[in-house]
Scaffold this motif. Structure first.
Motif, PDB file in Angstrom:
ATOM      1  N   LEU A 158       0.811  -1.222   0.000  1.00  0.00           N
ATOM      2  CA  LEU A 158       0.000   0.000   0.000  1.00  0.00           C
ATOM      3  C   LEU A 158       0.844   1.271   0.000  1.00  0.00           C
ATOM      4  O   LEU A 158       0.444   2.286  -0.576  1.00  0.00           O
ATOM      5  CB  LEU A 158      -0.941   0.007   1.214  1.00  0.00           C
ATOM      6  N   SER A 159       1.996   1.239   0.668  1.00  0.00           N
ATOM      7  CA  SER A 159       2.836   2.436   0.728  1.00  0.00           C
ATOM      8  C   SER A 159       3.339   2.842  -0.656  1.00  0.00           C
ATOM      9  O   SER A 159       3.679   4.005  -0.881  1.00  0.00           O
ATOM     10  CB  SER A 159       4.017   2.219   1.676  1.00  0.00           C
ATOM     11  N   LYS A 165       0.242  12.776   0.428  1.00  0.00           N
ATOM     12  CA  LYS A 165       0.511  14.137  -0.040  1.00  0.00           C
ATOM     13  C   LYS A 165       1.106  14.108  -1.434  1.00  0.00           C
ATOM     14  O   LYS A 165       1.800  13.164  -1.807  1.00  0.00           O
ATOM     15  CB  LYS A 165       1.470  14.847   0.922  1.00  0.00           C
ATOM     16  N   SER A 166       0.868  15.174  -2.162  1.00  0.00           N
ATOM     17  CA  SER A 166       1.379  15.260  -3.537  1.00  0.00           C
ATOM     18  C   SER A 166       2.711  15.998  -3.606  1.00  0.00           C
ATOM     19  O   SER A 166       3.359  16.015  -4.646  1.00  0.00           O
ATOM     20  CB  SER A 166       0.365  15.984  -4.426  1.00  0.00           C
ATOM     21  N   ASP A 170       8.367  10.825  -3.846  1.00  0.00           N
ATOM     22  CA  ASP A 170       9.249   9.745  -3.410  1.00  0.00           C
ATOM     23  C   ASP A 170       9.213   9.525  -1.899  1.00  0.00           C
ATOM     24  O   ASP A 170       9.733   8.529  -1.401  1.00  0.00           O
ATOM     25  CB  ASP A 170      10.697  10.047  -3.839  1.00  0.00           C
ATOM     26  N   ALA A 171       8.620  10.461  -1.151  1.00  0.00           N
ATOM     27  CA  ALA A 171       8.609  10.344   0.310  1.00  0.00           C
ATOM     28  C   ALA A 171       7.640   9.256   0.748  1.00  0.00           C
ATOM     29  O   ALA A 171       6.594   9.036   0.134  1.00  0.00           O
ATOM     30  CB  ALA A 171       8.218  11.673   0.937  1.00  0.00           C
ATOM     31  N   ASP A 172       7.993   8.575   1.838  1.00  0.00           N
ATOM     32  CA  ASP A 172       7.129   7.540   2.410  1.00  0.00           C
ATOM     33  C   ASP A 172       6.250   8.203   3.470  1.00  0.00           C
ATOM     34  O   ASP A 172       6.715   8.548   4.556  1.00  0.00           O
ATOM     35  CB  ASP A 172       7.984   6.434   3.041  1.00  0.00           C
ATOM     36  N   LEU A 318      -4.297  10.926  -1.840  1.00  0.00           N
ATOM     37  CA  LEU A 318      -5.434  11.392  -1.053  1.00  0.00           C
ATOM     38  C   LEU A 318      -5.578  12.914  -1.145  1.00  0.00           C
ATOM     39  O   LEU A 318      -6.695  13.429  -1.260  1.00  0.00           O
ATOM     40  CB  LEU A 318      -5.264  10.978   0.409  1.00  0.00           C
ATOM     41  N   GLU A 319      -4.468  13.606  -1.094  1.00  0.00           N
ATOM     42  CA  GLU A 319      -4.505  15.066  -1.157  1.00  0.00           C
ATOM     43  C   GLU A 319      -5.055  15.545  -2.498  1.00  0.00           C
ATOM     44  O   GLU A 319      -5.903  16.440  -2.549  1.00  0.00           O
ATOM     45  CB  GLU A 319      -3.101  15.623  -0.934  1.00  0.00           C
TER      46      GLU A 319
END
Length: 682
Positions: A158-159, A165-166, A170-172, A318-319
């Motif tokens: 899922l990650s 956030k958009s 590349d951030a987890d 989601l964002e």
């Protein structure tokens, strides 16, 4: 006259006798949302509780969903080794315990079907179930052993398949999943074991927590063992477990949907009933990332957004979804609020002409109602752009209706004057006033008309203005009659002409003053509407901030419980990671800019209101100046008339005195003549 109407937005309920296909694949193998399903959701304006079931194919998921729908049949039950459900199917029913809420059941395609070919397909289906639901039911068979946990590999992916956030692709940001993910229920079917751990009786939930217990160590096998368990613990805000015994004898399983209750295990029915009651009572309404309540309509938009994103090869965010939903819903909110205002104001037109205070009163009421409708549907209107759009459209409609009311008032005033002046018009045609003394008769008739008109049209918006126009028209006849009146001297005609000019100017001043009074009433109505709009806006923002705080608090509480559990079990490193995540939650909550957004929106609204008032004040100043100029002119005209009258009076007096002197002189002369004649006779 009370012209308030009660406006109520009906919440639509949709009756579905059977499920429909919600999401499937096209000929190219790409996911798509069925338009027929979207049309159904579009009609549902109620909040929705969304329960999705996922699990390996042929594990009996559909039977559980049928029971949640209160039906024996509905979702297809397979009786072979082939996965019966394809894509995601949807069934919308009235929520059995939450009034004004719709229960949306999503039955997903069985995971792990080797015939599907696309290994990414299962992950996409699982991700959509997580994104769309408020409660996720994972259905498996047998026991919750390591094999069962490892089969839930989709959670570990899922990650990579969902972003919060958009800003940084590349951030987890999976640590924030717990804020927005659904509650998690593990339904274990065909469970035959005793609920015991180390010889002690345990509950179903304790059995689940035992199965999700982490191992100590840093070896690859330990990391692989712990990873799916950590994901379940970290991602979902709550966990629940139900263990179902075999429902019936093996030979009856192929037609489970048609079995009578007597042919189904009483223990199975008992657990099923407990499961349904828990879902009905504990499953919450679906909310977006910002805490906004999801309706059926919004759920349809969400599904379309997520499916289109996945089909394009991108990762659902989601964002971004919230931003997309906000745009769609805020535009619709403006349209809905405007419709509320417009429909009721159109009804008001049937009563035109009305007193201005009644129109203003209804405007304020409907403006407030329209704002309520907008606030109910809108969200994340951070710069007040859409509320401003609604304000501008309402003001434009308001001005249009004011013009229509004025037109109706003008027509009625003209009809009153036409009726009252009809006898005068007959007299004019017959030349009744074309005689000595005719001017005074004309003025008397005109005065009677004005008095009766003022009595009949005193509440009309255009009463003074139409009377001004009427008197100007009649001044043409008045001048002609005045000039033809042989009873009056030229000087008397001049005096009456000046008085008539002063009277006309006085009526013009009255009309201007009435316009000024109406403008001031409008300014007050605009001020009160703005205050009410700002009050509702503040309430809306306070509610959004409250939901955001609750969202963070729920996630924090869950993290605290997990941290305490990890510390108790000596997983210090994992507990430190959890502590860092909680610190980040606190920081985000502290730095939340919703209060700043509220201030900005209120300031923008106040500025717009000040601009409106400034414009109207400018109009007021112009009218005041015009009235003052007319008053000066009127006083000058009156003074000139008075001066002229005084001059005429003085001239008349001097003439009379001269005549008297001449008569006296004449008499004296006559007496002198008589006296002289008498002397000669003698």
């Amino acid at each position: 006259m009370n012209v308030h109407h009660t406006t109520q937005i009906q919440l639509l309920q949709v009756r579905m006798d059977k499920p429909v296909c919600f999401i499937d694949t096209d000929s190219a193998g790409k996911l798509r949302v069925q338009q027929s399903a979207l049309k159904i959701l579009e009609q549902i304006q109620q909040p929705v509780v969304v329960v999705a079931v996922v699990g390996l194919y042929r594990t009996g998921k559909s039977h559980l969903m049928n029971r949640l729908a209160g039906k024996q049949t509905g979702f297809a039950l397979g009786s072979t080794t082939e996965s019966k459900t394809k894509g995601i199917w949807m069934w919308c029913v009235s929520h059995p315990t939450k009034a004004g809420t719709t229960l949306v059941l999503l039955d997903t395609e069985g995971l792990g079907d080797v015939d599907k070919g696309d290994p990414k397909h299962d992950t996409n289906i699982f991700s959509l179930a997580v994104l769309l639901s408020s409660t996720l039911v994972y259905n498996s068979r047998g026991t919750i052993d390591n094999k069962a946990v490892m089969e839930l590999q989709y959670i570990t992916e899922l990650s990579e398949c969902i972003k919060v956030k958009s800003s940084d692709e590349d951030a987890d940001d999976s640590s924030e999943f717990v804020k927005f993910f659904p509650s998690f229920i593990w339904a274990v079917r065909d469970f035959t074991l005793e609920l015991k751990i180390d010889g002690k009786d345990v509950t179903e939930d304790e059995y689940l927590e035992f199965a999700l217990k982490l191992k100590h160590g840093t070896s690859r096998s330990v990391i692989e063992y712990n990873f799916p368990r950590e994901c379940i613990q970290r991602f979902f805000p709550s966990r629940k477990c139900f263990t179902f015994p075999f429902p019936t004898a093996p030979e009856n399983m192929s037609h489970l949907g048609s079995l009578a209750s007597a042919d189904i295990s009483s223990e199975f029915l008992k657990v099923t009933d407990h499961f349904c009651k828990f879902v009905f009572h504990d499953s919450s309404v679906k909310r977006l990332k910002v805490g906004h309540t999801v309706t059926g309509r919004v759920l349809g938009h969400l599904a379309k957004t997520y499916v289109d994103t996945i089909s394009s090869g991108a990762v659902p965010c989601l964002e971004n979804a919230v931003i997309a939903m906000a745009t769609i819903e805020n535009k619709a909110a403006v349209k809905e609020g405007l419709q509320v205002y417009q429909s009721e104001m159109e009804k008001l037109k049937d009563s035109f002409p009305l007193e201005l205070k009644d129109v203003f009163s209804e405007h304020q009421h409907l403006s407030s109602t329209a704002t309520q409708a907008f606030m109910k549907r809108s969200f994340k209107d951070t710069d007040g752009k859409y509320l401003k759009s609604l304000e501008e459209k309402i003001i434009k409609l308001f001005d249009e209706h004011l013009c229509q009311n004025e037109h109706a008032s003008k027509k009625r005033c003209e009809e009153i004057l036409s009726s009252l002046s009809a006898p005068m018009m007959v007299k004019l045609k017959k030349g009744f006033y074309a005689k000595p003394g005719g001017y005074d008769l004309f003025c008397k008739d005109l005065e009677d008309i004005v008095n009766k008109y003022n009595s009949q049209a005193k509440k009309e918006v255009k009463a003074e203005e139409i009377l001004e126009e009427f008197l100007k028209q009649k001044s043409v006849d008045s001048k002609a009659i005045l000039q033809a009146d042989k009873k009056l001297t030229e000087k008397e005609k001049k005096i009456k002409e000046e008085k008539e000019k002063a009277a006309l100017l006085e009526q013009e001043i009255k009309a201007r003053e009435e316009k000024l009074r109406q403008l001031e009433e409008k300014m007050e109505a605009v001020r009160q509407s703005n205050e009410e709009r700002m009050r509702q806006m503040k309430e809306k923002m306070d509610e959004e901030m409250r939901l955001q705080r609750e969202e963070t608090e729920r996630a924090m509480n869950r993290k605290l419980r997990e941290q305490a559990d990890l510390l108790q079990k000596s997983f210090k490193e994992e507990a430190d990671v959890m502590r860092q995540e909680m610190e980040e939650f606190k920081r985000q909550n502290t730095e939340s800019n919703r209060a700043g957004e509220l201030v900005a929106i209120l300031e923008n609204s106040s500025r717009r209101h000040e601009e409106e008032v400034a414009t109207m004040m400018q109009q007021r100043s112009v009218q005041m100046m015009a009235i003052q100029q007319m008053i000066v002119r009127s006083e000058a005209e009156i003074n000139r008339a008075r001066e002229f009258a005084a001059i005429v009076e003085n001239s008349s007096r001097r003439h009379e005195e001269l005549m008297a002197m001449m008569m006296q002189q004449y008499r004296a002369n006559m007496m002198a003549v008589h006296s002289s004649n008498g002397c000669r006779t003698m």
